[in-house]
Design an enzyme around this catalytic site. Structure first.
Site, PDB file in Angstrom:
ATOM      1  N   GLY A  54      -2.609  -4.159  -4.344  1.00  0.00           N
ATOM      2  CA  GLY A  54      -2.433  -3.725  -5.724  1.00  0.00           C
ATOM      3  C   GLY A  54      -0.970  -3.713  -6.112  1.00  0.00           C
ATOM      4  CB  CYS A  55       0.845  -1.650  -8.558  1.00  0.00           C
ATOM      5  SG  CYS A  55       2.520  -1.184  -8.986  1.00  0.00           S
ATOM      6  CG  PHE A  56       5.182  -5.007  -6.059  1.00  0.00           C
ATOM      7  CD1 PHE A  56       5.525  -4.323  -7.205  1.00  0.00           C
ATOM      8  CD2 PHE A  56       5.488  -6.366  -6.006  1.00  0.00           C
ATOM      9  CE1 PHE A  56       6.150  -4.939  -8.282  1.00  0.00           C
ATOM     10  CE2 PHE A  56       6.120  -7.004  -7.064  1.00  0.00           C
ATOM     11  CZ  PHE A  56       6.442  -6.295  -8.208  1.00  0.00           C
ATOM     12  CD1 TRP A  57       6.872  -1.277  -8.817  1.00  0.00           C
ATOM     13  CD2 TRP A  57       5.704  -0.207 -10.400  1.00  0.00           C
ATOM     14  NE1 TRP A  57       7.240  -1.802 -10.025  1.00  0.00           N
ATOM     15  CE2 TRP A  57       6.547  -1.164 -11.020  1.00  0.00           C
ATOM     16  CE3 TRP A  57       4.876   0.572 -11.193  1.00  0.00           C
ATOM     17  CZ2 TRP A  57       6.567  -1.343 -12.411  1.00  0.00           C
ATOM     18  CZ3 TRP A  57       4.905   0.390 -12.571  1.00  0.00           C
ATOM     19  CH2 TRP A  57       5.741  -0.557 -13.170  1.00  0.00           C
ATOM     20  CE1 TYR A 200      -0.518   1.127 -12.798  1.00  0.00           C
ATOM     21  CE2 TYR A 200       1.032   1.659 -11.037  1.00  0.00           C
ATOM     22  CZ  TYR A 200      -0.081   0.979 -11.484  1.00  0.00           C
ATOM     23  OH  TYR A 200      -0.766   0.156 -10.625  1.00  0.00           O
TER      24      TYR A 200
END
Length: 234
Positions: A54-57, A200
């Site tokens: 998913g989102c790499f953050w 987010y």
């Protein structure tokens, strides 16, 4: 999608307003899972693992709080150098997945433990081509292996978890050899630490770090190992 908040000040302002109405918990909880029965053999020197979830953050943020991780860099894997930029990858047509390159000390953390954290608190490996609010193949669950041993460990672990039925659905994570990893743009690095109150991050990713601390207390470090700090000391 995340790029909307980044693209304009208006979206960012709206997001801050939504922060006060969002639940305090992420939509997906961590899953307690057994350690891998098969792990990589002890090794010397810094090793590399590349994963996508998913989102790499959030993926980067979790492993920056993981003991034994020397560096965790957000980036792209699965496509070509020519398309390894955020705007192009966001189209979902490049073959890239938002990924994180993890450099780790095998004397302090094993490859198997990295995978255990990955499957348990980083993401939901049963979601196909999406993760939470983010949809598209660029958000797929994938393990990019750097050796035959990593491939064997990852395959055996997925089989073990599926056999034990620790998830309600089969794991859909894809395993493939790493061809290349391309670091993401500078503004994506250390994003969780730099923007902890961004809605987010607060809703989707901070709970992952909290779950790491709760479920993997022996592997948790309070002070994150940051990319920018690493560059400053080199």
């Amino acid at each position: 999608m995340r790029r909307t908040a980044i693209a304009s000040l208006l979206a960012a302002t709206t997001a801050l307003t939504l922060a006060f109405t969002m639940p305090s918990r992420a939509a997906e909880d961590a899953v307690v899972i057994p350690a891998p029965a098969l792990d990589a053999a002890p090794a010397s020197g810094i090793q590399t693992a590349v994963i996508a979830g998913g989102c790499f953050w959030g993926v980067q943020g979790v492993f920056q709080h993981t003991a034994g991780v020397v560096n965790a860099v957000s980036g792209y894997a699965g496509g070509t150098k020519a398309t390894a930029d955020y705007q192009t990858v966001s189209s979902g047509r490049t073959g890239h997945a938002e990924s994180v390159e993890i450099k780790y000390d095998p004397k302090k953390i094993s490859y198997g433990k990295i995978l255990q954290i990955y499957f348990s608190v980083v993401h939901d490996p049963t979601q196909l081509n999406r993760q939470g609010p983010d949809v598209g193949p660029q958000y797929r669950s994938a393990i990019f292996t750097t050796s035959d041993e990593q491939k064997k460990v990852a395959e055996a672990y997925i089989a073990q978890l599926n056999s034990a039925k620790v998830f309600n659905k089969p794991i859909v994570s894809k395993i493939g050899a790493l061809e290349a990893f391309y670091p993401a743009e500078a503004y994506h690095q250390d994003y969780l630490t730099l923007h902890p109150n961004q809605p987010y991050i607060a809703y989707n990713d901070i709970p992952k770090v909290e779950n790491l601390k709760k479920l993997f207390a022996d592997n948790y470090i309070e002070k994150p190992t940051l990319v920018n700090a690493s560059k400053a000391t080199n």
